[in-house]
Write an enzyme that holds these catalytic residues in place. Structure first.
Site, PDB file in Angstrom:
ATOM      1  N   LYS A  52      37.234  31.365  80.580  1.00  0.00           N
ATOM      2  CA  LYS A  52      36.821  31.170  79.183  1.00  0.00           C
ATOM      3  C   LYS A  52      36.832  32.486  78.399  1.00  0.00           C
ATOM      4  O   LYS A  52      37.427  32.579  77.320  1.00  0.00           O
ATOM      5  CB  LYS A  52      35.415  30.563  79.126  1.00  0.00           C
ATOM      6  CG  LYS A  52      34.832  30.487  77.711  1.00  0.00           C
ATOM      7  CD  LYS A  52      33.395  29.999  77.700  1.00  0.00           C
ATOM      8  CE  LYS A  52      32.383  31.020  78.144  1.00  0.00           C
ATOM      9  NZ  LYS A  52      32.095  32.059  77.105  1.00  0.00           N
ATOM     10  N   LYS A 104      31.233  42.047  72.288  1.00  0.00           N
ATOM     11  CA  LYS A 104      31.043  41.382  73.580  1.00  0.00           C
ATOM     12  C   LYS A 104      32.376  40.981  74.207  1.00  0.00           C
ATOM     13  O   LYS A 104      32.576  41.158  75.415  1.00  0.00           O
ATOM     14  CB  LYS A 104      30.155  40.148  73.428  1.00  0.00           C
ATOM     15  CG  LYS A 104      29.976  39.336  74.731  1.00  0.00           C
ATOM     16  CD  LYS A 104      29.347  40.170  75.834  1.00  0.00           C
ATOM     17  CE  LYS A 104      29.398  39.489  77.200  1.00  0.00           C
ATOM     18  NZ  LYS A 104      28.538  38.309  77.293  1.00  0.00           N
ATOM     19  N   THR A 117      28.768  34.081  74.790  1.00  0.00           N
ATOM     20  CA  THR A 117      30.041  34.719  74.475  1.00  0.00           C
ATOM     21  C   THR A 117      30.923  33.682  73.793  1.00  0.00           C
ATOM     22  O   THR A 117      31.283  32.673  74.407  1.00  0.00           O
ATOM     23  CB  THR A 117      30.721  35.233  75.752  1.00  0.00           C
ATOM     24  OG1 THR A 117      29.830  36.136  76.420  1.00  0.00           O
ATOM     25  CG2 THR A 117      32.022  35.952  75.425  1.00  0.00           C
TER      26      THR A 117
END
Length: 296
Positions: free
Chosen positions: A241, A173, A97
């Protein structure tokens, strides 16, 4: 000869993906910074590589399943990186990702070396990765898909093709991660309120998972809370993150994301309190005045 494929990163997802490829008949070469992870896979019929550079000599398709862009940069362009040794026409499949703009730039950098690239983030969790039932959100050139052949279908039950250039796979995503992070945070908030109000946690779980308020994340992650087991399948810091990437992407176009922003702050708070490497369900630990199941 058995077609060779390399897998870099034998974590919760990569280990299962490597196993799915091996079961499909591919000759799977693996690299991980943890020697014990490599040896465990070798014991099942895989082949160890001492470095990404060695893997590049053996495999024309490399699947990278790492935490972030920095790790991906290292395995490609670091001192023992794969990019310098990959044969022209070889394929790099990136499953992390990452910032979509970084993925677009990586496609261009690899193209300059005559290498193919698939922007291919994944979702579904360790169990679905192990059974070949996960989802891949892919984007890339037709030549990259052709080079991958049946490998994508060997690893995933759903392979979505979202564009003929890198970028859209990573965009989809991070939108998925927006929902996942918000759902985990909301599930934790609901369970925390139940605990605060003295509701039996197991009864609450039973009712919610059979009612309209349920979500996949509530059902999955609150089971971890009930068990008092915060062994990381996906860690708090992953959502620090990933939701950060979501907010960075939206900020660039001045698009408001109030729920994602709040969820990000909750994961940040949990990380700052020392829970960053625990399972992401540990975000429930930010709520005061509750006694969690399994707490001593």
């Amino acid at each position: 000869m058995t077609e060779a494929v390399g897998v870099i990163g034998l974590g919760a997802m990569g280990r299962g993906m490597a196993g799915s490829l091996r079961r499909a008949g591919y000759g799977v070469h693996v690299f991980d910074v943890r020697p014990e992870a490599v040896q465990a896979f070798v014991a099942e019929g895989g082949t160890a590589c001492a470095s990404p550079a060695e893997m590049a000599q053996r495999c024309e398709v490399i699947v990278s399943v790492l935490v972030n862009a920095a790790q991906t940069e290292e395995v490609l362009f670091g001192p023992s990186g794969a990019a310098a040794g990959m044969k022209p026409g070889s394929l790099f499949v990136m499953c992390s990702t990452v910032d979509p703009n970084w993925s677009v730039a990586l496609e261009a950098r690899l193209a300059e070396r005559g290498l193919l690239y698939l922007d291919a983030p994944i979702s579904g969790g360790a169990a679905k990765a192990a059974s070949g039932q996960m989802t891949m959100m892919t984007a890339g050139r037709a030549e990259a898909y052709a080079k991958a052949g049946g490998m994508l279908d060997a690893m995933a039950a759903k392979v979505y093709k979202l564009g003929d250039r890198a970028g859209n796979g990573s965009k989809v995503k991070i939108i998925n991660q927006l929902l996942a992070g918000v759902h985990i945070a909301a599930a934790a908030e609901a369970m925390a309120l139940g605990l605060r109000e003295g509701v039996d946690a197991n009864a609450l779980y039973e009712v919610i998972t059979n009612s309209a308020g349920n979500s996949w994340m509530f059902e999955n992650r609150m089971a971890h809370v009930l068990a008092g087991d915060y062994t990381p399948l996906s860690a708090v810091d992953i959502f620090v993150k990933d939701l950060g990437l979501v907010l960075d992407t939206a900020r660039a176009s001045k698009f408001p994301l109030p729920l994602a922003s709040t969820a990000h702050q909750m994961f940040m708070q949990a990380s700052s309190a020392g829970h960053g490497r625990e399972d992401d369900s540990a975000v429930i630990k930010v709520f005061p005045g509750i006694t969690l199941p399994g707490a001593k």
